[in-house]
Design a protein around this motif. Structure first.
Motif, PDB file in Angstrom:
ATOM      1  N   ARG A 155       0.677  -1.551  -0.155  1.00 48.29           N
ATOM      2  CA  ARG A 155       0.083  -0.215   0.038  1.00 48.29           C
ATOM      3  C   ARG A 155       0.566   1.134  -0.292  1.00 48.29           C
ATOM      4  N   ASP A 156       1.972   1.638   0.837  1.00 54.31           N
ATOM      5  CA  ASP A 156       2.757   2.773   1.397  1.00 54.31           C
ATOM      6  C   ASP A 156       3.504   2.786   0.107  1.00 54.31           C
ATOM      7  N   GLN A 157       3.878   1.727  -0.593  1.00 54.31           N
ATOM      8  CA  GLN A 157       4.989   1.719  -2.070  1.00 54.31           C
ATOM      9  C   GLN A 157       3.986   1.547  -3.176  1.00 54.31           C
ATOM     10  N   VAL A 175      10.123  -8.235   4.109  1.00 52.74           N
ATOM     11  CA  VAL A 175      11.019  -7.760   4.821  1.00 52.74           C
ATOM     12  C   VAL A 175      11.763  -7.376   4.515  1.00 52.74           C
ATOM     13  N   ASP A 176      12.546  -7.614   3.285  1.00 52.94           N
ATOM     14  CA  ASP A 176      13.362  -7.354   2.819  1.00 52.94           C
ATOM     15  C   ASP A 176      13.121  -6.240   2.049  1.00 52.94           C
ATOM     16  N   PRO A 177      13.898  -4.705   2.640  1.00 49.47           N
ATOM     17  CA  PRO A 177      14.104  -3.233   1.424  1.00 49.47           C
ATOM     18  C   PRO A 177      14.496  -3.702  -0.073  1.00 49.47           C
ATOM     19  N   THR A 178      15.217  -4.621  -0.541  1.00 48.28           N
ATOM     20  CA  THR A 178      16.145  -4.528  -1.598  1.00 48.28           C
ATOM     21  C   THR A 178      14.963  -5.354  -2.730  1.00 48.28           C
ATOM     22  N   ALA A 179      13.747  -6.306  -1.624  1.00 42.11           N
ATOM     23  CA  ALA A 179      13.078  -6.694  -2.435  1.00 42.11           C
ATOM     24  C   ALA A 179      11.902  -6.182  -3.300  1.00 42.11           C
ATOM     25  N   TYR A 180      11.369  -5.204  -2.940  1.00 46.60           N
ATOM     26  CA  TYR A 180      10.783  -4.097  -3.680  1.00 46.60           C
ATOM     27  C   TYR A 180      11.506  -3.872  -4.740  1.00 46.60           C
TER      28      TYR A 180
END
Length: 107
Positions: A5-7, A88-93
């Motif tokens: 949602r936030d991204q 939970v891994d920012p690189t996944a996004y």
């Protein structure tokens, strides 16, 4: 789901030429209530018997679905998969955003 949602505007081009479907074994009523309360800009689908989860390899032996993620290309093929998706891994996004952008701009 809050990270999606936030991204949403950044990763999913604010919904332009992109459809995001979140599939869960939760009941339709539970999902609708949750989506309304959290103001999610995408669609939730209920898979109460886990048939979709089993078909796509998300259904685990514990009876819960793993968080798998598939990006379908404009031609209907799966153009990107993260099995499981590490929310939970920012690189996944970062990888997800790049995949969505790449497939959205594919010829």
């Amino acid at each position: 789901m809050n990270a999606y949602r936030d991204q949403y505007a950044t990763i999913f081009n604010d919904g332009k030429d992109v459809v995001l479907l979140a599939i869960s074994t939760d009941s339709p009523e539970t999902l609708a209530s949750w989506a309304r309360e959290a103001d999610y800009p995408f669609t939730f689908l209920s898979d109460p018997d886990g048939a979709v989860g089993r078909a796509y390899g998300a259904h685990s032996l514990t009876g819960l679905n793993n968080r798998n993620l598939f990006v379908v290309a404009p031609d209907g093929t799966i153009g990107y998969r993260a099995v499981p998706f590490r929310e939970v891994d920012p690189t996944a996004y970062t990888a997800l955003g790049a995949a969505v952008d790449s497939l959205a701009h594919a010829p």
